[in-house]
Every structure is written in structure tokens, then in C-alpha cells.
Design an enzyme around this catalytic site. Structure first.
Site, PDB file in Angstrom:
ATOM      1  N   CYS A   1       0.823  -1.214   0.000  1.00 40.56           N
ATOM      2  CA  CYS A   1       0.000   0.000   0.000  1.00 40.56           C
ATOM      3  C   CYS A   1       0.859   1.267   0.000  1.00 40.56           C
ATOM      4  O   CYS A   1       1.665   1.481   0.906  1.00 40.56           O
ATOM      5  CB  CYS A   1      -0.919   0.007   1.217  1.00 40.56           C
TER       6      CYS A   1
ATOM      7  N   LYS B   1      -9.505  -9.807   5.540  1.00 42.01           N
ATOM      8  CA  LYS B   1      -9.283  -8.903   6.656  1.00 42.01           C
ATOM      9  C   LYS B   1      -9.661  -9.549   7.988  1.00 42.01           C
ATOM     10  O   LYS B   1     -10.758 -10.093   8.118  1.00 42.01           O
ATOM     11  CB  LYS B   1     -10.101  -7.627   6.460  1.00 42.01           C
TER      12      LYS B   1
ATOM     13  N   VAL C   1      -6.204   0.425   5.016  1.00 38.65           N
ATOM     14  CA  VAL C   1      -4.974   0.720   5.745  1.00 38.65           C
ATOM     15  C   VAL C   1      -4.397   2.009   5.171  1.00 38.65           C
ATOM     16  O   VAL C   1      -4.718   2.382   4.041  1.00 38.65           O
ATOM     17  CB  VAL C   1      -3.960  -0.430   5.620  1.00 38.65           C
TER      18      VAL C   1
ATOM     19  N   GLU D   1      -6.723   7.041   7.788  1.00 41.86           N
ATOM     20  CA  GLU D   1      -6.366   7.963   6.707  1.00 41.86           C
ATOM     21  C   GLU D   1      -4.912   8.423   6.863  1.00 41.86           C
ATOM     22  O   GLU D   1      -4.521   9.012   7.866  1.00 41.86           O
ATOM     23  CB  GLU D   1      -7.298   9.173   6.623  1.00 41.86           C
ATOM     24  N   SER D   2      -4.127   8.152   5.823  1.00 44.77           N
ATOM     25  CA  SER D   2      -2.684   8.410   5.896  1.00 44.77           C
ATOM     26  C   SER D   2      -2.356   9.886   6.099  1.00 44.77           C
ATOM     27  O   SER D   2      -1.413  10.219   6.822  1.00 44.77           O
ATOM     28  CB  SER D   2      -1.999   7.895   4.621  1.00 44.77           C
TER      29      SER D   2
END
Length: 231
Positions: free
Chosen positions: A18, A45, A58, A71-72
Site C-alpha cells: 500500500c 481482513k 490501511v 487515513e494516511s
């Protein structure tokens, strides 16, 4: 490093391919923040993950086993705010501009997904051209060697994983997306060599990414076959 971050236990829930996870890892490394990491299979998952993640995506950052961030962009900004030497500018307008280019990077990732999912050459070429147009917009903005010059910032943490896709793809086929874009190429090379960017993935990332794309039976998957490998 602040007393607050030293006193906290940080656990990153992730997936090995990711790019949004990679942003978070790069930020953690740049900040020198200790953390633990658990990679999950997004195709199967775990129930504990489903309970933690409102979006089913993720990365997740668990803090002290009690709080969870998703949320990155939120995770990266949280890490930036609670540690020294910020990766975002302090001046409000500049900070907003950097956030805008981070969102631009997320749009680029969507186009990369279109590229590797395209089943037909015409759709593949359309995605490739759209990607080139995005980098044409970036060319006059980049100061190089990093986004604003010599200082590594949060925008750079976002684009390191973006360029990594092309490093892998172009080991097998020439996409021509960056031709005639010297600032972008300089930036790309600088990020490729940055230790935090290098450490954000496992050594088997290239093979895992190629296998991921080839399983989709897309136009790019055909181009990534060994007979197309760059000499």
C-alpha cells in the site's frame, strides 16, 4: 523528539504494497519515532481490523492501545505535529499549498490504479497520457532535489511511493511518462535514494508488485512479462 511521543506506544496496521502505508512509514522513519507494525491481508481482513477501521482500509495507527487514527494524511500530520522539525511549512498559506499537492498525489495514485487495471491498450494509453499530464503540471513547481529544494518534507513522503511504482514498472517496460521532465526526474532520483523511502518497503517489494499486477491480467501485466524486460 517530544516527551509525548516517547511516552506513547504506536502500532501501525498496514499492507506491504500500500502506497498510503508507505507515506506513514516514511514519516515515522524521518521523525525517528519507534513503532511496531502488523501487515494484514486485505483480501481476508481479520475481524479485529474490521472493528478498528471505519473504512476497511490501511493504514491504521493505534496509539497506546486506546486510540485509533485512520487515513494516511491524518496519521502523517499527527506525527508531524507532535514531533520536532516539522515536515509541513509553518506559514499557513505554504502549508495549505503543500496539502493541495499531497491531494494531487492521491489523484496520481488513482491514475496509477487505472494504468495497471486497464484491460485494453486504448485504456492503458489513456491512463498513461493522463499520468504524463499530471507530471507536466508538477515540472515547473519542483525546486529539486526535493519538492521545495534541499529540505525533505511531507510532500516528498507522498511522492516517494508514487515514483516507486514506475521504478518497478520501468524495469520491464518503457512507459515514457517522464521524458523531457528534468525536474521531475531529478526529484524522482533523489527520493529513490532517500533512506526513509528505501526502508518503507520490504526487499521483495518489486517482485510482489509485479505479481500483484500480473494477477489482474491487464494490459500492463502483459508488458511486465519477462520477454519485455528492459535490457
Amino acid at each position: 523528539m517530544s516527551i509525548e511521543i516517547n511516552a506513547r506506544h504506536l502500532h501501525l496496521v498496514s499492507h506491504k504494497l500500500c502506497p498510503y502505508v508507505q507515506r506513514s512509514v516514511i514519516t515515522l522513519i524521518e521523525k525517528g519515532v519507534p513503532y511496531t507494525r502488523t501487515d494484514i491481508d486485505l483480501a481476508a481482513k481479520p475481524e479485529w481490523f474490521r472493528e478498528l477501521s471505519p473504512t476497511g482500509k490501511v493504514p491504521l495507527l493505534q496509539i497506546d492501545h486506546r486510540h485509533t487514527l485512520f487515513e494516511s494524511a491524518v496519521i502523517c500530520e499527527y506525527l508531524d505535529e507532535i514531533t520536532e522539525k516539522p515536515l509541513l511549512p509553518e506559514e499557513p498559506l505554504q502549508r495549505a499549498q503543500h496539502r493541495a499537492w499531497i491531494e494531487f498525489g492521491s489523484a496520481v495514485l488513482n491514475l496509477i490504479a487505472r494504468l495497471y487495471n486497464a484491460g485494453y491498450e486504448v485504456d492503458f494509453d489513456a491512463a498513461r497520457q493522463a499520468l504524463r499530464e499530471r507530471f507536466l503540471r508538477l515540472e515547473p513547481v519542483i525546486a529539486a532535489p526535493y519538492f521545495t529544494g534541499t529540505a525533505f518534507g511531507l510532500v516528498d513522503a507522498v511522492y516517494g511511493p508514487i515514483f516507486r511504482y514506475f521504478d518497478v514498472f520501468e524495469s520491464r517496460t518503457d512507459l515514457g511518462i517522464f521524458d523531457g521532465l528534468p525536474n521531475v526526474q531529478h526529484w524522482r532520483q533523489s527520493l529513490r535514494q532517500r533512506e526513509s523511502v528505501r526502508q518503507a518497503v520490504d526487499p521483495d517489494y518489486p517482485q510482489a508488485l509485479i505479481a500483484f499486477v500480473q494477477a489482474r491480467n491487464s494490459w500492463l501485466a502483459r508488458l511486465l512479462q519477462p520477454e519485455h524486460a528492459a535490457l
